[in-house]
Design a protein around this motif. Structure first.
Motif, short mmCIF file in Angstrom:
data_model
loop_
_atom_site.label_atom_id
_atom_site.label_comp_id
_atom_site.label_asym_id
_atom_site.label_seq_id
_atom_site.Cartn_x
_atom_site.Cartn_y
_atom_site.Cartn_z
N ILE A 163 0.84 -1.19 0.00
CA ILE A 163 0.00 0.00 0.00
C ILE A 163 0.87 1.24 0.00
O ILE A 163 1.92 1.29 0.64
N ALA A 164 0.42 2.24 -0.74
CA ALA A 164 1.12 3.52 -0.83
C ALA A 164 0.42 4.51 0.08
O ALA A 164 -0.80 4.68 0.00
N ILE A 165 1.18 5.13 0.97
CA ILE A 165 0.61 6.13 1.87
C ILE A 165 1.51 7.35 1.89
O ILE A 165 2.67 7.29 1.47
N GLN A 166 0.96 8.45 2.39
CA GLN A 166 1.77 9.65 2.60
C GLN A 166 1.93 9.86 4.08
O GLN A 166 0.95 9.81 4.83
N LEU A 167 3.15 10.09 4.51
CA LEU A 167 3.44 10.43 5.91
C LEU A 167 3.86 11.89 5.96
O LEU A 167 4.63 12.34 5.11
N GLU A 168 3.35 12.61 6.95
CA GLU A 168 3.76 14.00 7.14
C GLU A 168 4.20 14.18 8.58
O GLU A 168 3.60 13.63 9.50
N PHE A 169 5.25 14.98 8.75
CA PHE A 169 5.78 15.27 10.07
C PHE A 169 5.85 16.78 10.23
O PHE A 169 6.32 17.48 9.34
N GLY A 170 5.37 17.30 11.36
CA GLY A 170 5.37 18.74 11.56
C GLY A 170 5.59 19.11 13.01
O GLY A 170 5.73 18.25 13.89
N GLY A 171 5.61 20.42 13.27
CA GLY A 171 5.78 20.92 14.63
C GLY A 171 7.15 20.63 15.22
O GLY A 171 7.32 20.62 16.42
#
Length: 101
Positions: free
Chosen positions: A5-13
């Motif tokens: 499965i293809a997913i998008q991960l985002e990291f912030g703060g």
């Protein structure tokens, strides 16, 4: 067998600093026998993406307190937290609410 499965991960703060300063990662999770869940995703992130200071991101089997997790723009607490089964094209966001002094 579950397909990759293809997913998008985002990291912030500030969490992105643990991942080479990159806020967005498009990843393909490999095929495995059971469906991918968030608990397995955290292990995968530690092995494949996390560059430094894992204690600032994970605690035990989960993310450390002070990291907000959103799955497709919804609080992961509404989605089943670690047990949420990831779907193709999910967007998982980790935002640190902790700021050093």
């Amino acid at each position: 067998m579950a397909a990759p499965i293809a997913i998008q991960l985002e990291f912030g703060g500030g969490a992105e600093l643990l991942f080479d300063g990159l806020k967005k990662h498009h990843v393909t999770l490999p095929t495995q026998t059971e469906p991918w869940d968030v608990k397995q995703l955290l292990v995968w992130i530690q092995r494949n993406l996390l560059k430094e200071r894992p204690e600032l991101f994970v605690q035990g089997d989960s993310v450390r307190p002070g990291i907000l997790v959103l799955i497709n723009d919804a609080d992961w607490e509404l989605m089943g937290e670690l047990d949420y089964q990831l779907q193709d094209h999910d967007n998982v966001v980790f935002i640190s609410t902790l700021h050093g002094g």
